[in-house]
Write a protein that holds these residues in place. Structure first.
Motif, PDB file in Angstrom:
ATOM      1  N   THR A 146      54.794  13.943  52.121  1.00 24.75           N
ATOM      2  CA  THR A 146      55.891  14.740  52.606  1.00 24.75           C
ATOM      3  C   THR A 146      57.289  14.174  52.118  1.00 24.75           C
ATOM      4  OG1 THR A 146      54.799  15.053  54.511  1.00 24.75           O
ATOM      5  CG2 THR A 146      56.868  15.274  54.269  1.00 24.75           C
ATOM      6  N   GLY A 147      57.174  12.370  51.860  1.00 21.07           N
ATOM      7  CA  GLY A 147      58.473  11.723  51.450  1.00 21.07           C
ATOM      8  C   GLY A 147      58.435  12.482  50.182  1.00 21.07           C
ATOM      9  N   MET A 148      56.832  12.782  49.272  1.00 21.76           N
ATOM     10  CA  MET A 148      57.058  12.716  47.789  1.00 21.76           C
ATOM     11  C   MET A 148      57.525  14.368  47.567  1.00 21.76           C
ATOM     12  SD  MET A 148      53.659  11.819  46.168  1.00 21.76           S
ATOM     13  CE  MET A 148      53.139  10.532  46.145  1.00 21.76           C
ATOM     14  N   PHE A 149      57.650  15.897  48.169  1.00 20.51           N
ATOM     15  CA  PHE A 149      58.309  16.904  48.744  1.00 20.51           C
ATOM     16  C   PHE A 149      59.370  16.219  49.092  1.00 20.51           C
ATOM     17  CE2 PHE A 149      59.887  20.301  51.256  1.00 20.51           C
ATOM     18  CZ  PHE A 149      59.632  21.700  50.604  1.00 20.51           C
ATOM     19  N   MET A 150      60.190  15.628  49.279  1.00 14.97           N
ATOM     20  CA  MET A 150      61.484  15.380  50.409  1.00 14.97           C
ATOM     21  C   MET A 150      62.439  14.712  49.491  1.00 14.97           C
ATOM     22  SD  MET A 150      60.716  13.849  54.069  1.00 14.97           S
ATOM     23  CE  MET A 150      62.135  12.893  54.421  1.00 14.97           C
ATOM     24  N   GLN A 151      62.369  13.930  48.311  1.00 15.26           N
ATOM     25  CA  GLN A 151      62.161  13.322  47.320  1.00 15.26           C
ATOM     26  C   GLN A 151      62.946  14.359  46.709  1.00 15.26           C
ATOM     27  OE1 GLN A 151      64.146  10.851  46.269  1.00 15.26           O
ATOM     28  NE2 GLN A 151      64.174  10.729  44.523  1.00 15.26           N
ATOM     29  N   THR A 152      61.541  15.046  45.773  1.00 15.02           N
ATOM     30  CA  THR A 152      61.745  16.544  45.200  1.00 15.02           C
ATOM     31  C   THR A 152      63.199  17.241  45.694  1.00 15.02           C
ATOM     32  OG1 THR A 152      59.663  16.455  44.538  1.00 15.02           O
ATOM     33  CG2 THR A 152      61.314  18.354  44.074  1.00 15.02           C
ATOM     34  N   LEU A 153      63.262  17.531  47.139  1.00 16.01           N
ATOM     35  CA  LEU A 153      64.714  18.617  46.966  1.00 16.01           C
ATOM     36  C   LEU A 153      65.817  17.708  46.609  1.00 16.01           C
ATOM     37  CD1 LEU A 153      63.237  19.843  51.085  1.00 16.01           C
ATOM     38  CD2 LEU A 153      63.584  20.988  48.252  1.00 16.01           C
ATOM     39  N   ALA A 154      65.746  16.125  47.276  1.00 15.06           N
ATOM     40  CA  ALA A 154      67.114  15.495  47.070  1.00 15.06           C
ATOM     41  C   ALA A 154      67.120  15.466  45.384  1.00 15.06           C
ATOM     42  CB  ALA A 154      66.583  14.178  47.390  1.00 15.06           C
ATOM     43  N   LEU A 155      66.756  15.807  44.867  1.00 17.25           N
ATOM     44  CA  LEU A 155      66.615  15.564  42.900  1.00 17.25           C
ATOM     45  C   LEU A 155      67.163  17.165  42.471  1.00 17.25           C
ATOM     46  CD1 LEU A 155      63.823  12.892  41.531  1.00 17.25           C
ATOM     47  CD2 LEU A 155      66.734  12.859  42.204  1.00 17.25           C
ATOM     48  N   LEU A 156      66.661  18.229  42.925  1.00 13.98           N
ATOM     49  CA  LEU A 156      66.601  19.492  42.925  1.00 13.98           C
ATOM     50  C   LEU A 156      67.695  20.041  43.359  1.00 13.98           C
ATOM     51  CD1 LEU A 156      63.361  20.343  43.445  1.00 13.98           C
ATOM     52  CD2 LEU A 156      64.380  21.318  41.238  1.00 13.98           C
ATOM     53  N   ALA A 157      68.805  18.913  43.798  1.00 16.77           N
ATOM     54  CA  ALA A 157      69.584  19.138  45.551  1.00 16.77           C
ATOM     55  C   ALA A 157      71.156  18.931  44.331  1.00 16.77           C
ATOM     56  CB  ALA A 157      69.881  18.578  46.176  1.00 16.77           C
ATOM     57  N   GLU A 158      70.822  17.653  43.402  1.00 16.08           N
ATOM     58  CA  GLU A 158      71.336  17.234  42.046  1.00 16.08           C
ATOM     59  C   GLU A 158      72.239  18.398  41.769  1.00 16.08           C
ATOM     60  OE1 GLU A 158      73.630  14.734  42.114  1.00 16.08           O
ATOM     61  OE2 GLU A 158      72.755  14.290  44.628  1.00 16.08           O
ATOM     62  N   GLU A 159      70.988  18.854  41.308  1.00 13.30           N
ATOM     63  CA  GLU A 159      71.043  20.040  39.936  1.00 13.30           C
ATOM     64  C   GLU A 159      71.317  20.657  40.003  1.00 13.30           C
ATOM     65  OE1 GLU A 159      67.155  21.199  36.841  1.00 13.30           O
ATOM     66  OE2 GLU A 159      67.263  22.461  39.254  1.00 13.30           O
ATOM     67  N   ARG A 160      72.222  21.368  41.611  1.00  8.25           N
ATOM     68  CA  ARG A 160      72.222  21.672  42.128  1.00  8.25           C
ATOM     69  C   ARG A 160      74.011  22.009  42.169  1.00  8.25           C
ATOM     70  NH1 ARG A 160      67.168  23.199  42.488  1.00  8.25           N
ATOM     71  NH2 ARG A 160      66.692  25.298  42.828  1.00  8.25           N
ATOM     72  N   GLY A 161      73.926  21.012  42.163  1.00  7.14           N
ATOM     73  CA  GLY A 161      75.699  20.506  42.393  1.00  7.14           C
ATOM     74  C   GLY A 161      75.506  20.332  43.887  1.00  7.14           C
ATOM     75  N   TRP A 162      74.918  20.123  44.530  1.00  4.38           N
ATOM     76  CA  TRP A 162      75.018  19.766  46.132  1.00  4.38           C
ATOM     77  C   TRP A 162      74.395  18.364  46.591  1.00  4.38           C
ATOM     78  CZ3 TRP A 162      70.351  23.659  46.971  1.00  4.38           C
ATOM     79  CH2 TRP A 162      70.970  24.703  47.072  1.00  4.38           C
TER      80      TRP A 162
END
Length: 223
Positions: A146-162
């Motif tokens: 679940t932590g891996m999923f959360m980290q993936t979301l955080a990095l994808l957020a950076e890609e989107r400018g979030w």
């Protein structure tokens, strides 16, 4: 943006612009993150994303419960281990002091620090709040996945400018949030995540937490 850039620039964002994220953008973000690894492909996570009136309802719940008891509700899964040991306790204290230095809130200003901390329970005014839910029957491996999923979301957020900020503080309201979100009997809320467009001018977003040097945590053998 490549992965290294996203990792390097990601911070815990604690100030956001008044700019919304659409439902379609959230769905695309979550769908892309589904490629995160999980042992046996269990995908043990569940997500509840709230904005607008639904987010405000959570804020109102937190305000009510914390007014009754600022310590929150009892939990058998505390944010940190009891009697946290070194060097971890020093790191925890250091990043807190670094944050308050950026905010110009001195140690003796207890009220100012409490007031700032209370912003956690408003998601730092982020337009989007995400909660992560896991089944209590899952083991430590599934928590890691679940932590891996959360980290993936955080990095994808950076890609989107979030920007994003994981918020384990919501763990002190687990019983009330379980009821609020009508979770299943064996489901529990792990933590929250504030998401939105970061305010680049806010001093708190200039904070970059210190990290240990490689030799402090890693051993390289046979090279």
């Amino acid at each position: 943006m490549d992965v290294s850039q996203a990792v390097n620039q990601r911070i815990s964002t604690r100030a956001f612009l008044d700019k919304q994220i659409t439902a379609d953008e959230v769905r695309d973000w979550l769908a892309t993150a589904q490629r995160a690894p999980s042992g046996g492909n269990l995908q043990p996570w569940r997500v509840i994303a709230v904005t607008g009136a639904e987010k405000q309802a959570v804020i109102d719940l937190a305000q009510k419960k914390l007014a009754e008891d600022p310590r929150g509700e009892r939990t058998d899964r505390p944010i940190y281990p009891k009697d946290l040991w070194e060097p971890h306790e020093a790191r925890r204290r250091r990043v807190g002091e670094m944050m308050y230095e950026k905010l110009d809130i001195p140690r003796e200003d207890k009220a100012g620090r409490i007031q700032w901390f209370s912003r956690n329970f408003r998601f730092f005014d982020a337009p989007l709040a995400v909660f992560f839910v896991i089944d209590e029957r899952m083991g430590h491996g599934q928590w890691a996945h679940t932590g891996m999923f959360m980290q993936t979301l955080a990095l994808l957020a950076e890609e989107r400018g979030w920007g994003s900020c994981f918020q384990e503080c919501w763990g002190i309201l687990r019983p009330s949030l379980k009821e609020h979100f009508s979770l299943g009997e064996t489901e529990m809320l792990y933590c929250g995540m504030a998401v939105g467009y970061p305010d680049p001018d806010h001093p708190v977003n200039q904070l970059r937490a210190e990290r240990a040097e490689v030799h402090e945590f890693a051993e390289l053998k046979g090279f």
